[in-house]
Design a protein around this motif. Structure first.
Motif, PDB file in Angstrom:
ATOM      1  N   LYS A 158       0.867  -1.219   0.052  1.00  0.00           N
ATOM      2  CA  LYS A 158      -0.113  -0.077  -0.105  1.00  0.00           C
ATOM      3  C   LYS A 158       1.168   1.223  -0.066  1.00  0.00           C
ATOM      4  N   PRO A 159       0.520   2.425  -0.620  1.00  0.00           N
ATOM      5  CA  PRO A 159       1.257   3.481  -0.908  1.00  0.00           C
ATOM      6  C   PRO A 159       1.498   3.873   0.690  1.00  0.00           C
TER       7      PRO A 159
ATOM      8  N   LEU B   2       3.865   4.117  -6.390  1.00  0.00           N
ATOM      9  CA  LEU B   2       2.503   3.140  -6.189  1.00  0.00           C
ATOM     10  C   LEU B   2       1.067   4.290  -6.092  1.00  0.00           C
ATOM     11  N   ARG B   3       0.025   3.719  -6.466  1.00  0.00           N
ATOM     12  CA  ARG B   3      -1.178   4.507  -6.496  1.00  0.00           C
ATOM     13  C   ARG B   3      -2.391   3.551  -6.491  1.00  0.00           C
ATOM     14  N   TYR B   4      -3.561   4.165  -6.127  1.00  0.00           N
ATOM     15  CA  TYR B   4      -4.849   3.586  -6.232  1.00  0.00           C
ATOM     16  C   TYR B   4      -5.419   3.657  -7.446  1.00  0.00           C
TER      17      TYR B   4
ATOM     18  N   LYS C 208      -8.007  -0.752  -6.045  1.00  0.00           N
ATOM     19  CA  LYS C 208      -6.762  -1.647  -6.842  1.00  0.00           C
ATOM     20  C   LYS C 208      -5.553  -0.938  -6.660  1.00  0.00           C
ATOM     21  N   ARG C 209      -4.515  -1.532  -6.462  1.00  0.00           N
ATOM     22  CA  ARG C 209      -3.070  -1.001  -6.535  1.00  0.00           C
ATOM     23  C   ARG C 209      -2.561  -1.076  -7.811  1.00  0.00           C
ATOM     24  N   GLU C 210      -1.844  -0.259  -8.212  1.00  0.00           N
ATOM     25  CA  GLU C 210      -1.017  -0.336  -9.309  1.00  0.00           C
ATOM     26  C   GLU C 210       0.220   0.552  -9.520  1.00  0.00           C
TER      27      GLU C 210
ATOM     28  N   GLN D 259      -1.918  -5.284 -10.573  1.00  0.00           N
ATOM     29  CA  GLN D 259      -1.850  -6.431 -10.200  1.00  0.00           C
ATOM     30  C   GLN D 259      -2.055  -7.754 -11.120  1.00  0.00           C
TER      31      GLN D 259
END
Length: 524
Positions: free
Chosen positions: A371-372, A385-387, A391-393, A409
């Motif tokens: 998570k960021p 990192l970002r949402y 979802k994270r990417e 992901q």
């Protein structure tokens, strides 16, 4: 590129483009599931946006008028569309080459050919001197019927004899085109070619010879033939001397083909005094482990991720593809084929990204994004990192045409599955031979994809067992050079036929505890 096609309510734009031989990504054979056949309608009326398109295209792409060619139908007489398909591909034509001397010196020329699922490479050889006179390569023209062997087999299943004939016509047409190219380079004419030796996977050999490949795609996966075959060129429609010999090298099984046999032969693994792992990485990973006493082989379904497909920002190895990435406090640096702004990530690029994300802690060993907020304010990883919703990417930066290069992901999962398949196959072969990683003296990496892979990517994510980097040897296009050996020697033909019968094939799914092993090998 912009192109004008006939408006046709009964045939999709994809079908119209493929008839015109316009290159177009087509992973799912036009079923609207891969989302790769993107076009932009420049002029002309088309059907309404479909549900699959709304699902697979981003909001930004929808606003720009991007459509999927397989879901788009012209409603008028003419349609002008723009495709973003890259045409400058990177080919591996060189391979491990011992000194090859013609067994019998003949007047004339021969062709050594490697037909891969993705690429076709041809070498023109002087049969008197054994010297290579010219080389040429192309994307396999069967691509229009699907990017992988199973999609092409599905096309045969759906189209019957027509499908078998179309697939043969496509590859024979491609070979004739390459033949004309190498003849032009060497200043000779096609009748000067008196023999053609071909290494390919088992499915490609069936499709070249117009032999039903459908049994390869369903249990018990028994091909019509695995033995070497001989044809006259005129019987296959090849444009050279009519009675020129066409020699198809032998396969081991449905999924260990003549390309692997050719590579194992040219690397002389049957006579190796040490323990050698031979690996050809592509949509399938083909593995051969050679010891002093036995040779074991297996095939694992690596999937298209390692060739840049089924990846959000994926593409094949072509101009504009990111082939390596490094991430640190200074930011993200990318090596782009041909330089300039990146257009996407090829297989080696996505592997490098995963390597860096795992190394920097942005992806866990289980393949899950951190998570960021796990990182302190000011930490460079927090900005990468970002949402996207929940979802994270990861955003690698801005690419060509202002489009972001994103790794999701799902992309990590694709690489993880490929890594797990290949590593578990290696572990099964080592167990069968009673070896561990420390016992491996060499790992030979062959094929189009392997030629561009840095050792650090293969080792750091655990795709290969933990060995010293200097044990990795790149064999290049060993299938082509193996075909060159048989082209110059009848004895070599006999050797590859004995070799194919000597290599033991292991079916991974029948190995005890394989599912547990595969799950373990998914970990980075």
């Amino acid at each position: 590129m912009k192109i004008t096609v006939k408006g046709d309510r009964s045939r999709s734009v994809m079908e119209r483009l493929l008839v015109e031989n316009v290159p177009l990504a087509n992973s799912c054979n036009g079923k609207g599931t891969c989302g790769k056949c993107k076009i932009r309608v420049v002029d002309g009326a088309v059907n309404e946006m479909t549900a699959p398109e709304r699902h697979l295209l981003t909001e930004e792409e929808l606003q720009k008028g991007i459509r999927l060619a397989c879901m788009t139908y012209g409603q008028g007489e003419e349609l002008v569309v723009e495709t973003g398909e890259e045409t400058e591909h990177v080919f591996t034509t060189d391979g491990f080459m011992p000194e090859l001397v013609p067994e019998i010196r003949r007047d004339g020329y021969g062709l050594a050919v490697d037909i891969g699922t993705t690429t076709v490479v041809m070498s023109l050889t002087d049969l008197r001197s054994g010297a290579e006179a010219a080389t040429a390569a192309m994307i396999n023209p069967q691509k229009r019927y699907g990017l992988d062997v199973l999609t092409r087999i599905t096309y045969e299943t759906e189209s019957g004899d027509t499908g078998i004939a179309n697939l043969q016509r496509a590859i024979i047409g491609g070979l004739n085109e390459l033949m004309a190219d190498v003849c032009r380079q060497a200043g000779i004419s096609a009748p000067d070619i008196i023999e053609i030796d071909i290494a390919a996977n088992c499915t490609m050999l069936h499709m070249l010879a117009a032999v039903d490949a459908r049994p390869i795609g369903k249990a018990p996966y028994k091909p019509v033939f695995v033995e070497a075959r001989r044809y006259k060129a005129c019987d296959l429609g090849l444009h050279c001397k009519d009675d020129a010999l066409v020699y198809l090298l032998p396969s081991v099984s449905a999924y260990i083909g003549a390309d692997i046999v050719a590579g194992v032969h040219i690397c002389d693994l049957k006579n190796a005094a040490d323990n050698v792992l031979f690996i050809d990485i592509g949509t399938n990973g083909e593995l051969v482990l050679a010891t002093k006493h036995r040779m074991y082989s297996c095939s694992c379904a690596a999937g298209p991720a390692l060739e840049g497909m089924n990846i959000t920002s994926g593409m094949r190895a072509a101009a504009g593809a990111v082939e390596d990435v490094h991430i640190d406090k200074k930011g993200i640096s990318a090596a782009v084929i041909g330089g300039g702004k990146p257009a996407g990530l090829c297989g080696s690029g996505i592997l490098a990204v995963v390597r860096e994300l795992v190394r920097t802690g942005m992806v866990t060993k289980r393949g899950v994004f951190a998570k960021p907020e796990d990182f302190a304010a000011g930490d460079y990883r927090r900005t990468i990192l970002r949402y996207c919703g929940t979802k994270r990417e990861v955003v690698l930066g801005e690419g060509k045409d202002g489009k972001e290069l994103v790794v999701t992901q799902g992309d990590i999962r694709q690489v993880q599955l490929a890594k797990g398949a290949i590593r578990s196959g290696i572990e099964v072969l080592m167990k069968q031979a009673g070896l561990c990683a420390e016992d491996l003296n060499r790992i030979l990496i062959a094929g189009q994809f392997g030629a561009h892979l840095p050792a650090e990517s293969l080792l750091e994510i655990g795709l290969l067992p933990p060995v010293a980097p200097e044990k990795l040897v790149y064999a290049g296009n060993s299938a082509k050079t193996g075909a060159m050996a048989t082209l110059l020697s009848e004895r070599a033909k006999q050797d590859v036929e004995h070799l194919a019968a000597y290599i033991n094939y292991i079916e991974l799914s029948n190995s005890e505890g394989y599912e547990r092993l595969f799950a373990k090998c998914l970990l980075f």
